[in-house]
Write a protein that holds these residues in place. Structure first.
Motif, PDB file in Angstrom:
ATOM      1  N   PRO A  22      -4.414 -45.022  14.071  1.00 20.11           N
ATOM      2  CA  PRO A  22      -4.573 -43.723  13.417  1.00 20.11           C
ATOM      3  C   PRO A  22      -4.650 -43.783  11.898  1.00 20.11           C
ATOM      4  CG  PRO A  22      -2.331 -43.988  14.197  1.00 20.11           C
ATOM      5  CD  PRO A  22      -3.086 -45.191  14.648  1.00 20.11           C
ATOM      6  N   VAL A  23      -4.222 -44.887  11.308  1.00 19.17           N
ATOM      7  CA  VAL A  23      -4.117 -44.926   9.851  1.00 19.17           C
ATOM      8  C   VAL A  23      -4.886 -46.116   9.322  1.00 19.17           C
ATOM      9  CG1 VAL A  23      -2.508 -45.185   7.929  1.00 19.17           C
ATOM     10  CG2 VAL A  23      -1.818 -43.907   9.948  1.00 19.17           C
ATOM     11  N   ARG A  24      -5.576 -45.899   8.222  1.00 20.94           N
ATOM     12  CA  ARG A  24      -6.150 -47.041   7.498  1.00 20.94           C
ATOM     13  C   ARG A  24      -5.373 -47.154   6.195  1.00 20.94           C
ATOM     14  NH1 ARG A  24      -8.996 -47.813  11.303  1.00 20.94           N
ATOM     15  NH2 ARG A  24     -10.822 -46.693  12.039  1.00 20.94           N
ATOM     16  N   TYR A  25      -4.626 -48.225   6.063  1.00 17.96           N
ATOM     17  CA  TYR A  25      -3.724 -48.364   4.923  1.00 17.96           C
ATOM     18  C   TYR A  25      -4.364 -49.230   3.852  1.00 17.96           C
ATOM     19  CZ  TYR A  25       0.618 -48.980   2.385  1.00 17.96           C
ATOM     20  OH  TYR A  25       1.582 -48.978   1.419  1.00 17.96           O
ATOM     21  N   ASP A  26      -4.259 -48.767   2.606  1.00 18.25           N
ATOM     22  CA  ASP A  26      -4.806 -49.532   1.482  1.00 18.25           C
ATOM     23  C   ASP A  26      -3.757 -50.569   1.063  1.00 18.25           C
ATOM     24  OD1 ASP A  26      -5.890 -50.522  -0.774  1.00 18.25           O
ATOM     25  OD2 ASP A  26      -6.425 -48.587  -1.652  1.00 18.25           O
ATOM     26  N   VAL A  27      -3.986 -51.792   1.506  1.00 16.51           N
ATOM     27  CA  VAL A  27      -2.959 -52.828   1.336  1.00 16.51           C
ATOM     28  C   VAL A  27      -2.763 -53.185  -0.138  1.00 16.51           C
ATOM     29  CG1 VAL A  27      -2.351 -55.204   1.899  1.00 16.51           C
ATOM     30  CG2 VAL A  27      -3.358 -53.758   3.633  1.00 16.51           C
TER      31      VAL A  27
ATOM     32  N   HIS B  19       0.329 -57.628   7.512  1.00 14.84           N
ATOM     33  CA  HIS B  19       0.840 -56.708   8.526  1.00 14.84           C
ATOM     34  C   HIS B  19       1.132 -55.288   8.033  1.00 14.84           C
ATOM     35  CE1 HIS B  19       1.189 -60.061  11.257  1.00 14.84           C
ATOM     36  NE2 HIS B  19       1.900 -60.729  10.371  1.00 14.84           N
ATOM     37  N   ALA B  20       0.775 -54.977   6.793  1.00 11.09           N
ATOM     38  CA  ALA B  20       1.052 -53.622   6.298  1.00 11.09           C
ATOM     39  C   ALA B  20       0.305 -52.583   7.140  1.00 11.09           C
ATOM     40  CB  ALA B  20       0.653 -53.499   4.830  1.00 11.09           C
ATOM     41  N   ASP B  21      -0.876 -52.930   7.548  1.00 16.38           N
ATOM     42  CA  ASP B  21      -1.664 -52.002   8.362  1.00 16.38           C
ATOM     43  C   ASP B  21      -0.971 -51.742   9.703  1.00 16.38           C
ATOM     44  OD1 ASP B  21      -3.991 -50.507   8.081  1.00 16.38           O
ATOM     45  OD2 ASP B  21      -4.979 -51.721   9.616  1.00 16.38           O
ATOM     46  N   PHE B  22      -0.472 -52.824  10.293  1.00 20.00           N
ATOM     47  CA  PHE B  22       0.253 -52.674  11.558  1.00 20.00           C
ATOM     48  C   PHE B  22       1.489 -51.779  11.363  1.00 20.00           C
ATOM     49  CE2 PHE B  22       4.153 -54.235  13.564  1.00 20.00           C
ATOM     50  CZ  PHE B  22       3.903 -53.878  14.871  1.00 20.00           C
ATOM     51  N   VAL B  23       2.233 -52.023  10.280  1.00 20.68           N
ATOM     52  CA  VAL B  23       3.467 -51.246  10.062  1.00 20.68           C
ATOM     53  C   VAL B  23       3.127 -49.771   9.857  1.00 20.68           C
ATOM     54  CG1 VAL B  23       5.449 -50.948   8.536  1.00 20.68           C
ATOM     55  CG2 VAL B  23       4.717 -53.224   9.148  1.00 20.68           C
ATOM     56  N   ALA B  24       2.069 -49.517   9.098  1.00 14.55           N
ATOM     57  CA  ALA B  24       1.682 -48.124   8.844  1.00 14.55           C
ATOM     58  C   ALA B  24       1.335 -47.419  10.159  1.00 14.55           C
ATOM     59  CB  ALA B  24       0.501 -48.081   7.889  1.00 14.55           C
ATOM     60  N   ASN B  25       0.574 -48.077  10.992  1.00 11.14           N
ATOM     61  CA  ASN B  25       0.209 -47.464  12.275  1.00 11.14           C
ATOM     62  C   ASN B  25       1.407 -47.314  13.197  1.00 11.14           C
ATOM     63  OD1 ASN B  25      -2.755 -46.992  12.378  1.00 11.14           O
ATOM     64  ND2 ASN B  25      -2.716 -49.082  11.603  1.00 11.14           N
ATOM     65  N   PHE B  26       2.257 -48.307  13.162  1.00 12.81           N
ATOM     66  CA  PHE B  26       3.466 -48.264  13.994  1.00 12.81           C
ATOM     67  C   PHE B  26       4.341 -47.078  13.573  1.00 12.81           C
ATOM     68  CE2 PHE B  26       7.591 -49.908  15.450  1.00 12.81           C
ATOM     69  CZ  PHE B  26       7.246 -50.338  16.713  1.00 12.81           C
ATOM     70  N   LEU B  30       5.466 -43.614  15.549  1.00 10.27           N
ATOM     71  CA  LEU B  30       6.862 -43.224  15.736  1.00 10.27           C
ATOM     72  C   LEU B  30       7.160 -41.848  15.146  1.00 10.27           C
ATOM     73  CD1 LEU B  30       8.831 -46.538  15.084  1.00 10.27           C
ATOM     74  CD2 LEU B  30       8.011 -45.604  17.218  1.00 10.27           C
ATOM     75  N   GLY B  31       6.160 -41.188  14.652  1.00  9.67           N
ATOM     76  CA  GLY B  31       6.340 -39.800  14.226  1.00  9.67           C
ATOM     77  C   GLY B  31       6.547 -39.608  12.745  1.00  9.67           C
ATOM     78  N   VAL B  32       6.261 -40.619  11.947  1.00 10.04           N
ATOM     79  CA  VAL B  32       6.384 -40.443  10.497  1.00 10.04           C
ATOM     80  C   VAL B  32       5.144 -39.699  10.003  1.00 10.04           C
ATOM     81  CG1 VAL B  32       6.560 -41.646   8.286  1.00 10.04           C
ATOM     82  CG2 VAL B  32       7.751 -42.541  10.277  1.00 10.04           C
ATOM     83  N   ALA B  33       5.385 -38.628   9.261  1.00  8.54           N
ATOM     84  CA  ALA B  33       4.260 -37.809   8.793  1.00  8.54           C
ATOM     85  C   ALA B  33       3.416 -38.584   7.781  1.00  8.54           C
ATOM     86  CB  ALA B  33       4.787 -36.537   8.154  1.00  8.54           C
ATOM     87  N   GLN B  34       2.154 -38.244   7.736  1.00  8.41           N
ATOM     88  CA  GLN B  34       1.249 -39.043   6.913  1.00  8.41           C
ATOM     89  C   GLN B  34       1.602 -38.982   5.427  1.00  8.41           C
ATOM     90  OE1 GLN B  34      -2.822 -38.230   7.758  1.00  8.41           O
ATOM     91  NE2 GLN B  34      -3.471 -40.278   7.174  1.00  8.41           N
ATOM     92  N   GLU B  35       2.124 -37.835   4.999  1.00  9.57           N
ATOM     93  CA  GLU B  35       2.444 -37.732   3.564  1.00  9.57           C
ATOM     94  C   GLU B  35       3.663 -38.592   3.196  1.00  9.57           C
ATOM     95  OE1 GLU B  35       2.403 -35.192   5.666  1.00  9.57           O
ATOM     96  OE2 GLU B  35       4.217 -33.957   5.516  1.00  9.57           O
ATOM     97  N   ASP B  36       4.485 -38.923   4.193  1.00 13.30           N
ATOM     98  CA  ASP B  36       5.665 -39.754   3.912  1.00 13.30           C
ATOM     99  C   ASP B  36       5.461 -41.208   4.316  1.00 13.30           C
ATOM    100  OD1 ASP B  36       7.041 -37.477   3.104  1.00 13.30           O
ATOM    101  OD2 ASP B  36       7.591 -36.994   5.169  1.00 13.30           O
ATOM    102  N   LEU B  37       4.296 -41.501   4.828  1.00  6.79           N
ATOM    103  CA  LEU B  37       4.086 -42.818   5.439  1.00  6.79           C
ATOM    104  C   LEU B  37       4.275 -43.951   4.429  1.00  6.79           C
ATOM    105  CD1 LEU B  37       3.359 -43.727   8.246  1.00  6.79           C
ATOM    106  CD2 LEU B  37       0.994 -43.807   7.560  1.00  6.79           C
ATOM    107  N   THR B  91      -1.649 -36.429  13.620  1.00  6.15           N
ATOM    108  CA  THR B  91      -2.848 -35.984  14.323  1.00  6.15           C
ATOM    109  C   THR B  91      -3.999 -36.900  13.935  1.00  6.15           C
ATOM    110  OG1 THR B  91      -2.042 -33.764  14.082  1.00  6.15           O
ATOM    111  CG2 THR B  91      -4.322 -34.010  14.776  1.00  6.15           C
ATOM    112  N   PRO B  92      -4.484 -37.679  14.859  1.00  2.79           N
ATOM    113  CA  PRO B  92      -5.541 -38.623  14.482  1.00  2.79           C
ATOM    114  C   PRO B  92      -6.847 -37.895  14.177  1.00  2.79           C
ATOM    115  CG  PRO B  92      -5.180 -38.660  16.836  1.00  2.79           C
ATOM    116  CD  PRO B  92      -4.162 -37.749  16.274  1.00  2.79           C
ATOM    117  N   ASP B  93      -7.640 -38.586  13.409  1.00  2.09           N
ATOM    118  CA  ASP B  93      -8.966 -38.025  13.134  1.00  2.09           C
ATOM    119  C   ASP B  93      -9.753 -37.938  14.432  1.00  2.09           C
ATOM    120  OD1 ASP B  93      -8.327 -38.006  10.510  1.00  2.09           O
ATOM    121  OD2 ASP B  93      -9.148 -40.015  10.125  1.00  2.09           O
TER     122      ASP B  93
END
Lengths: 326, 191
Positions: A22-27, B19-26, B30-37, B91-93
Motif C-alpha cells: 500500500p505504501v511507496r516509501y522514499d528511502v 527494508h524501510a519499504d517493508f517496514v512502512a508497508n508492515f 497494522l493500522g498506522v495512519a499514513q500521516e503518522d507512518l 485505504t490503498p490507492d
C-alpha cells in the motif's frame, strides 16, 4: 489478487501475498531524516525496554522450568506435611523464649528437664549447637515447637509426633532481668549455660550488635514505600550481577525500566546497562546506549567512566582494524 | 566482540536502505495512519540503531524488524486511543489491472480494502504474526525468536488471528478464505 474471481486463491496466504504494497516509501529522504534525528538526539520511545532480549530469554528458558519444578516439589511437601498448630513468628519466639538453665534454649518453661535419654534423642541440629557452638547447624530447626513435645522426647522420631498446643506469647515472655537472647549465626538458638555458652556469647556479641544496627536500618527501609524498596533492591542486585553475569544485569535493569517507569533510579539503571553491554561484549549496542546516556545526563557522576570505556573500545576497534589491514 | 567475528551484522543504514519499504508497508497493514507512518518508522529504526542493528540468527531481518514494528504499532495505537481519535485504517490507492473489466476491478479493490480494514482491526501482535508467517513466509520458529515468545505462543496467535480475520471479513460481507496456507517448508523449520 481477485479473491472472488479466482477460486484457487481462496486461501489466506495467497490472498495476503497478492495484496499490493500500500505504501511507496522514499528511502533516501527517510534515511536523511533518520540521520537528523540521531544528530538531534531524539528521545527513545518508552517501549524500547519491553523488547525481548535474546540473552534474557535464554536465561528464562534455562531457569524457569527448574524454578517451576522446585516450586511444585516445595508445594507438594508443604501440602503433605502434618498440620501444625498456629505458631507465632519464629523471630519473636527467639526473642521471647526464656532460657532454662541446663537445657537447650528452645525448651519452653512447660517442658520437663531434659534427661540423658532426652538429650540422646534430641534432633541433631540442637546437639551440634550444644556441643560445638562455633559450628553453625546445617539448617535451622524448621519448627522448633515440635521439640517441645514432652511425649516425643523419648521417641526415636520426634518429627512424626504430634506437637502439643503452643503456650501463648505472654506465657513465654522474657523476664525483665533476663539476659538478652543470643543466637547462632544462622539464627539457631544457643545454650546459655551449657558447655559452649561463654564462647558463643563472646563470638556472637558483635553479631548481635551488627544485627541490631541492621534491624534499625532495615526498619527505615521498610518504612519507605514498598515499590521504592523493591526498586532499590533490584538495582543493588543488578549491580552485584554486573561483575559476574553482565547479561543478567542487563536483563534485570531493563526489567526495572519497565517495572519502575517513574522510578527515581533510572539514571543508575542506564549506567549499569551501558557498562553491562560493554562487559558482555556487545560493543555496538553499548556504544549507542553510551551516546544516549551522555546526551541525557551531561552532569552525571558516571560520565567520566562511560567516556573512558568508550575511548577504550574505540582504541581497541582501531587496533583491530590496523591488525586486520596491515 | 570484534568486527571480524561478526562480519554479517547488518548496521542500521543497511537495514534502512533494504527494508524501510517493508517496514512502512508492515506498519500500514497494522493500522498506522499514513500521516503518522514516517514518525513511527523513524521510531522503529531509532530502536534498531540503539540495539546495535541486526545480528544474524534464526530470525530473518524482516522478522526482527517486524517484531520491533509491532511494538511501535502497539504504542502508536495506545497514543491514538489516548487522544480519543479513531484508529485510522489505511485505504490503498485504487489498483488497476488491465486483465480485469471495470466491474471486476471494482470488486478487487473492495476486497482489498476490506482485507486491509480487517487486518487493521486485529490486535497488532496477531496481525503481525499473521503477516510475517502468511505474507512473508517466515517460519514460526523465526517469528518466535524475533518476538521473544515461545513457538507455541506463535502458533496460538496464528490460529487466533486467522479466526478473527475470518470473522472480520464476514462482518464486512466478504467471503473469508477457507484455510491458511503457510509456506510449509518454512513453517516446519522450527529451531
Amino acid at each position: 489478487m481477485a479473491a472472488r474471481h479466482k477460486p484457487e486463491q481462496q486461501n489466506l496466504g495467497d490472498l495476503l501475498r497478492t495484496l499490493e504494497q500500500p505504501v511507496r516509501y522514499d528511502v533516501d529522504r527517510g534515511y536523511a531524516r533518520h540521520q537528523r534525528l540521531l544528530a538531534k538526539g531524539t528521545r527513545l520511545p518508552e517501549w524500547v525496554d519491553a523488547l525481548p532480549s535474546r540473552s534474557a530469554r535464554g536465561f528464562v528458558r534455562k531457569w524457569v522450568p527448574w524454578l517451576g519444578a522446585g516450586s511444585l516439589i516445595v508445594g507438594a511437601l508443604t501440602w503433605l506435611a502434618p498440620p501444625s498448630p498456629m505458631l507465632p513468628d519464629p523471630r519473636s519466639m527467639r526473642a521471647t523464649t526464656p532460657r532454662v538453665p541446663g537445657t537447650s534454649t528452645d525448651v519452653s518453661p512447660s517442658s520437663p528437664p531434659v534427661g540423658a535419654r532426652g538429650e540422646a534423642s534430641a534432633p541433631s541440629a540442637r546437639v551440634r549447637a550444644d556441643v560445638a557452638p562455633g559450628v553453625p547447624p546445617a539448617k535451622p530447626p524448621r519448627a522448633p515447637e515440635a521439640k517441645l513435645d514432652p511425649a516425643s522426647r523419648g521417641q526415636e522420631s520426634p518429627s512424626v509426633a504430634p506437637a502439643p498446643p503452643m503456650p501463648s506469647i505472654e506465657a513465654l515472655a522474657l523476664p525483665s532481668d533476663a539476659p538478652p537472647p543470643v543466637q547462632a549465626p544462622n539464627g539457631a538458638p544457643h545454650d546459655h549455660d551449657g558447655h559452649g555458652a561463654t564462647v558463643a556469647r563472646r563470638a556472637s556479641a558483635t553479631r548481635v550488635e551488627a544485627r541490631a544496627s541492621a534491624r534499625s536500618s532495615s526498619t527505615r527501609v521498610e518504612a519507605e514505600a514498598p515499590r521504592d524498596r523493591a526498586e532499590v533492591l533490584q538495582l543493588a542486585q543488578a549491580e552485584r550481577l554486573l561483575a559476574r553475569d553482565p547479561e543478567a544485569a542487563i536483563a534485570l535493569v531493563r526489567k526495572g525500566n519497565v517495572q519502575f517507569k517513574r522510578g527515581y533510579l533510572q539514571h543508575e539503571r542506564r549506567y549499569i546497562e551501558v557498562m553491562g553491554l560493554f562487559a558482555a561484549g556487545r560493543a555496538e549496542e553499548g556504544k549507542a546506549r553510551a551516546q544516549f546516556f551522555l546526551r541525557d545526563y551531561p552532569a552525571s557522576p558516571y560520565r567520566q567512566k562511560v567516556q573512558e570505556v568508550l575511548a577504550q573500545k574505540k582504541a581497541e576497534a582501531q587496533r583491530e582494524r590496523e591488525a586486520s589491514f596491515p | 566482540m570484534s568486527a571480524a567475528e561478526e562480519p554479517t551484522r547488518l548496521e542500521t543504514e543497511t537495514l534502512f536502505r533494504r527494508h524501510a519499504d517493508f517496514v512502512a508497508n508492515f506498519l500500514a497493514r497494522l493500522g498506522v495512519a499514513q500521516e503518522d507512518l514516517d514518525d513511527v518508522l523513524q521510531e522503529v529504526f531509532l530502536v534498531v540503531h540503539v540495539r546495535g542493528g541486526y545480528v544474524p540468527g534464526p530470525a530473518k531481518p524482516t522478522s526482527y524488524l517486524g517484531a520491533i514494528a509491532t511494538r511501535a504499532a502497539l504504542s502508536y495505537r495506545r497514543r491514538r486511543q489516548r487522544r480519543n481519535s479513531r484508529a485510522a485504517t489505511f485505504t490503498p490507492d485504487e489498483l488497476t489491472n488491465e486483465e480485469l473489466n471495470p466491474v471486476q476491478q471494482l470488486q478487487v479493490n473492495e476486497s482489498s480494502r476490506a482485507l486491509n480494514e480487517a487486518l487493521a482491526a486485529l490486535d497488532p501482535v496477531l496481525s503481525a504474526t499473521l503477516l510475517l508467517v502468511e505474507q512473508e513466509g517466515e517460519s514460526c520458529g523465526a517469528v518466535a525468536e524475533a518476538m521473544g515468545s515461545p513457538v507455541g505462543t506463535v502458533y496460538w496467535r496464528l490460529n487466533k488471528a486467522r479466526k478473527l480475520l475470518r470473522r472480520e471479513l464476514e462482518k464486512r460481507g466478504e467471503q473469508p478464505p477457507m484455510r491458511g496456507t503457510r509456506n510449509r517448508r518454512a513453517s516446519n523449520e522450527v529451531p
